[in-house]
Design an enzyme around this catalytic site. Sequence first.
Site, PDB file in Angstrom:
ATOM      1  N   GLN A 280      20.510  -7.605  -0.260  1.00  0.00           N
ATOM      2  CA  GLN A 280      19.560  -6.898  -1.135  1.00  0.00           C
ATOM      3  C   GLN A 280      19.766  -7.466  -2.538  1.00  0.00           C
ATOM      4  O   GLN A 280      20.690  -7.087  -3.238  1.00  0.00           O
ATOM      5  CB  GLN A 280      19.802  -5.383  -1.110  1.00  0.00           C
ATOM      6  CG  GLN A 280      19.000  -4.593  -2.129  1.00  0.00           C
ATOM      7  CD  GLN A 280      17.499  -4.706  -1.949  1.00  0.00           C
ATOM      8  OE1 GLN A 280      17.031  -4.875  -0.827  1.00  0.00           O
ATOM      9  NE2 GLN A 280      16.744  -4.638  -3.028  1.00  0.00           N
TER      10      GLN A 280
ATOM     11  N   GLN B 118      17.457  -7.715  -5.234  1.00  0.00           N
ATOM     12  CA  GLN B 118      16.811  -7.152  -6.412  1.00  0.00           C
ATOM     13  C   GLN B 118      17.774  -6.208  -7.129  1.00  0.00           C
ATOM     14  O   GLN B 118      18.474  -5.439  -6.469  1.00  0.00           O
ATOM     15  CB  GLN B 118      15.554  -6.382  -5.995  1.00  0.00           C
ATOM     16  CG  GLN B 118      14.611  -6.084  -7.142  1.00  0.00           C
ATOM     17  CD  GLN B 118      13.344  -5.359  -6.681  1.00  0.00           C
ATOM     18  OE1 GLN B 118      13.409  -4.457  -5.860  1.00  0.00           O
ATOM     19  NE2 GLN B 118      12.208  -5.749  -7.202  1.00  0.00           N
TER      20      GLN B 118
ATOM     21  N   GLY C  98      14.167   2.685   0.844  1.00  0.00           N
ATOM     22  CA  GLY C  98      12.978   2.953   1.634  1.00  0.00           C
ATOM     23  C   GLY C  98      12.436   1.686   2.258  1.00  0.00           C
ATOM     24  O   GLY C  98      12.166   1.607   3.455  1.00  0.00           O
TER      25      GLY C  98
ATOM     26  N   MET D  22      12.001  -2.933   1.248  1.00  0.00           N
ATOM     27  CA  MET D  22      12.097  -4.047   0.308  1.00  0.00           C
ATOM     28  C   MET D  22      11.116  -5.117   0.751  1.00  0.00           C
ATOM     29  O   MET D  22      11.120  -5.548   1.900  1.00  0.00           O
ATOM     30  CB  MET D  22      13.531  -4.600   0.268  1.00  0.00           C
ATOM     31  CG  MET D  22      13.714  -5.723  -0.744  1.00  0.00           C
ATOM     32  SD  MET D  22      13.375  -5.189  -2.444  1.00  0.00           S
ATOM     33  CE  MET D  22      12.891  -6.755  -3.183  1.00  0.00           C
ATOM     34  N   GLU D  23      10.294  -5.562  -0.205  1.00  0.00           N
ATOM     35  CA  GLU D  23       9.115  -6.366   0.082  1.00  0.00           C
ATOM     36  C   GLU D  23       9.387  -7.853   0.270  1.00  0.00           C
ATOM     37  O   GLU D  23       8.565  -8.700  -0.094  1.00  0.00           O
ATOM     38  CB  GLU D  23       8.100  -6.192  -1.058  1.00  0.00           C
ATOM     39  CG  GLU D  23       8.539  -6.730  -2.432  1.00  0.00           C
ATOM     40  CD  GLU D  23       9.278  -5.744  -3.305  1.00  0.00           C
ATOM     41  OE1 GLU D  23       9.394  -5.994  -4.525  1.00  0.00           O
ATOM     42  OE2 GLU D  23       9.741  -4.708  -2.787  1.00  0.00           O
ATOM     43  N   ASN D  24      10.505  -8.209   0.854  1.00  0.00           N
ATOM     44  CA  ASN D  24      10.827  -9.621   1.036  1.00  0.00           C
ATOM     45  C   ASN D  24       9.681 -10.339   1.758  1.00  0.00           C
ATOM     46  O   ASN D  24       9.277  -9.922   2.840  1.00  0.00           O
ATOM     47  CB  ASN D  24      12.109  -9.760   1.851  1.00  0.00           C
ATOM     48  CG  ASN D  24      13.248  -8.959   1.255  1.00  0.00           C
ATOM     49  OD1 ASN D  24      13.571  -9.094   0.082  1.00  0.00           O
ATOM     50  ND2 ASN D  24      13.849  -8.096   2.059  1.00  0.00           N
TER      51      ASN D  24
ATOM     52  N   HIS E 162       2.906   0.071   0.879  1.00  0.00           N
ATOM     53  CA  HIS E 162       3.452  -0.317  -0.430  1.00  0.00           C
ATOM     54  C   HIS E 162       4.076  -1.710  -0.357  1.00  0.00           C
ATOM     55  O   HIS E 162       3.791  -2.578  -1.189  1.00  0.00           O
ATOM     56  CB  HIS E 162       4.494   0.720  -0.876  1.00  0.00           C
ATOM     57  CG  HIS E 162       5.084   0.443  -2.221  1.00  0.00           C
ATOM     58  ND1 HIS E 162       4.560   0.974  -3.382  1.00  0.00           N
ATOM     59  CD2 HIS E 162       6.148  -0.313  -2.597  1.00  0.00           C
ATOM     60  CE1 HIS E 162       5.280   0.558  -4.415  1.00  0.00           C
ATOM     61  NE2 HIS E 162       6.255  -0.226  -3.965  1.00  0.00           N
ATOM     62  N   GLU E 163       4.917  -1.929   0.640  1.00  0.00           N
ATOM     63  CA  GLU E 163       5.589  -3.231   0.751  1.00  0.00           C
ATOM     64  C   GLU E 163       4.578  -4.337   1.045  1.00  0.00           C
ATOM     65  O   GLU E 163       4.725  -5.468   0.559  1.00  0.00           O
ATOM     66  CB  GLU E 163       6.675  -3.186   1.826  1.00  0.00           C
ATOM     67  CG  GLU E 163       7.665  -2.028   1.697  1.00  0.00           C
ATOM     68  CD  GLU E 163       8.295  -1.876   0.316  1.00  0.00           C
ATOM     69  OE1 GLU E 163       8.330  -2.855  -0.450  1.00  0.00           O
ATOM     70  OE2 GLU E 163       8.746  -0.762  -0.009  1.00  0.00           O
TER      71      GLU E 163
ATOM     72  N   HIS F  28       2.841  -5.458  -2.097  1.00  0.00           N
ATOM     73  CA  HIS F  28       3.697  -6.342  -2.888  1.00  0.00           C
ATOM     74  C   HIS F  28       3.492  -7.815  -2.536  1.00  0.00           C
ATOM     75  O   HIS F  28       3.878  -8.693  -3.323  1.00  0.00           O
ATOM     76  CB  HIS F  28       5.166  -5.987  -2.673  1.00  0.00           C
ATOM     77  CG  HIS F  28       5.715  -5.029  -3.678  1.00  0.00           C
ATOM     78  ND1 HIS F  28       5.599  -5.217  -5.040  1.00  0.00           N
ATOM     79  CD2 HIS F  28       6.410  -3.871  -3.519  1.00  0.00           C
ATOM     80  CE1 HIS F  28       6.200  -4.230  -5.677  1.00  0.00           C
ATOM     81  NE2 HIS F  28       6.692  -3.387  -4.788  1.00  0.00           N
TER      82      HIS F  28
ATOM     83  N   GLU G 250       5.169  -2.960  -9.975  1.00  0.00           N
ATOM     84  CA  GLU G 250       5.135  -1.665  -9.283  1.00  0.00           C
ATOM     85  C   GLU G 250       3.890  -0.848  -9.577  1.00  0.00           C
ATOM     86  O   GLU G 250       3.386  -0.153  -8.699  1.00  0.00           O
ATOM     87  CB  GLU G 250       6.399  -0.868  -9.614  1.00  0.00           C
ATOM     88  CG  GLU G 250       7.683  -1.544  -9.148  1.00  0.00           C
ATOM     89  CD  GLU G 250       7.739  -1.777  -7.630  1.00  0.00           C
ATOM     90  OE1 GLU G 250       6.887  -1.233  -6.899  1.00  0.00           O
ATOM     91  OE2 GLU G 250       8.642  -2.517  -7.194  1.00  0.00           O
TER      92      GLU G 250
ATOM     93  N   ASP H 221      19.826  -1.805 -12.614  1.00  0.00           N
ATOM     94  CA  ASP H 221      20.025  -0.693 -11.689  1.00  0.00           C
ATOM     95  C   ASP H 221      20.263   0.627 -12.427  1.00  0.00           C
ATOM     96  O   ASP H 221      20.060   1.702 -11.857  1.00  0.00           O
ATOM     97  CB  ASP H 221      21.211  -0.973 -10.767  1.00  0.00           C
ATOM     98  CG  ASP H 221      20.938  -2.115  -9.797  1.00  0.00           C
ATOM     99  OD1 ASP H 221      19.771  -2.548  -9.706  1.00  0.00           O
ATOM    100  OD2 ASP H 221      21.884  -2.580  -9.135  1.00  0.00           O
TER     101      ASP H 221
ATOM    102  N   TYR I  30       6.537   2.675 -11.627  1.00  0.00           N
ATOM    103  CA  TYR I  30       5.694   2.913 -10.458  1.00  0.00           C
ATOM    104  C   TYR I  30       4.526   3.848 -10.798  1.00  0.00           C
ATOM    105  O   TYR I  30       3.363   3.501 -10.603  1.00  0.00           O
ATOM    106  CB  TYR I  30       6.509   3.554  -9.334  1.00  0.00           C
ATOM    107  CG  TYR I  30       7.576   2.700  -8.717  1.00  0.00           C
ATOM    108  CD1 TYR I  30       7.408   2.140  -7.450  1.00  0.00           C
ATOM    109  CD2 TYR I  30       8.789   2.480  -9.364  1.00  0.00           C
ATOM    110  CE1 TYR I  30       8.395   1.377  -6.857  1.00  0.00           C
ATOM    111  CE2 TYR I  30       9.790   1.716  -8.786  1.00  0.00           C
ATOM    112  CZ  TYR I  30       9.587   1.170  -7.533  1.00  0.00           C
ATOM    113  OH  TYR I  30      10.573   0.413  -6.960  1.00  0.00           O
TER     114      TYR I  30
END
Length: 431
Positions: free
Chosen positions: A115, A117, A248, A250-252, A275-276, A279, A298, A355, A363
Amino acid sequence: DQGQIIHMDLDLKVDFATSCINGQAMMNLAAPVGGPLDLDTRDLEIGQVTDGSGNALAWNLAEADPILGARLRVNLPEGTKTFFVTFTTSPGASALQWLEPAQTAGGKHPYLFSQCQAIHARSVIPCQDSPLARFTYTCNMTVPADLTVVKAAAPGEVAPAPEAGQRTFSFDMPQSIPPYLFAFAVGNIVSTDLGPRSRCYTEPEMLEKSAWEFAGVDKMLLAAEEIFGPYLWDRFDFLVMPPSFPYGGMENPRLTFLTPTLLAGDRSLVKVLDHELAHSWTGNLVTNASINDFWLNEGFTVWAERRILENMEGLEAKSLSAAIGRNGLMEAMKSFGMDSPFTQLEIDGSGSHPDEFYSLVPYEKGFLFVALLEELVGREKFDAFVKKYIKHFSFTSITTAQFEEFLNAELPGVAEQMGADQWIHQPGLPD
């Protein structure tokens, strides 16, 4: 100013016994350069740095900064176009989560996922860890033979590794990405196709349930293309993660990561996948240049997620989602203080870890900004604006100022009409 790495060829070996990854990266620069080149690292052990002929290059690792990690400065001879770095990750690498078998759905095999981001890619690979520094890559990843590697990239060959009991998985990422979208997972992973451009990956114990829950993914993809234009990442596959995945989604690109808590059994939570998916355009194609511009990712994505929801389930579903989001926004703003600079859309994140100030503000305040813009100019005109915006900035990373310049050029007078300066540059929520 020092030059940009635009492509990497990576060889990574995963060692579950030590919770480390041993790697080599061949760095390819956009143009020949010479002199110092700085790379971001965090808790990486650097082995050696060499030129394309294997000659050692001078390098030094600066004292670690608590937020940014340690700068790796490589001194490149004039005319350098490629160089190599060997490295080993730390067991505590901030981007890597090593799971014991008991933390997985199957309970028999270990699991690893990344992860990156917002600024955690530097703990996996030495890189220019800014969303401005987009790159393509190839990757060979060696793991125990009973495990499978999936990656946010196009899969290639799987072959036995030279070492007994190991397999090597090959990948190619032909579209340029910012470093925070570098992503992979290793575990007991299987898959099933859901459509011509979509595949569900997960542990065997969750495959049937996951495939049923997200069976409508191709319909979502077509609905998103109506808003944004063509999908440019070839495939929209996704990985349903083990139960201990703490996000929730992650838009990789090419391989979105999703929490298994979405498996409600009634498809009521699939809007997270909306949502993803959104992205894929706002965030992955058009990316924030820095954390200060995160709302560009976002705010547009939440707006798009709710437009897809409206197309698929109606206006009431969209309105309910927006109302829930508004409540969350007010709670987030109150927690910062309504006059906090972190309630602005464009922020100044310097000196703070991303973070630490992550919240719903980019968002949901971003969504309200985009929704107001749509309302003022009308849906048809605004949809044309969004398509042109995506096409104009595809595969680039932009600042808020660049967005404002584009807005003023394409929709003259609208920014002033809606009070865009107050929305973007002032704290709190405009009346």
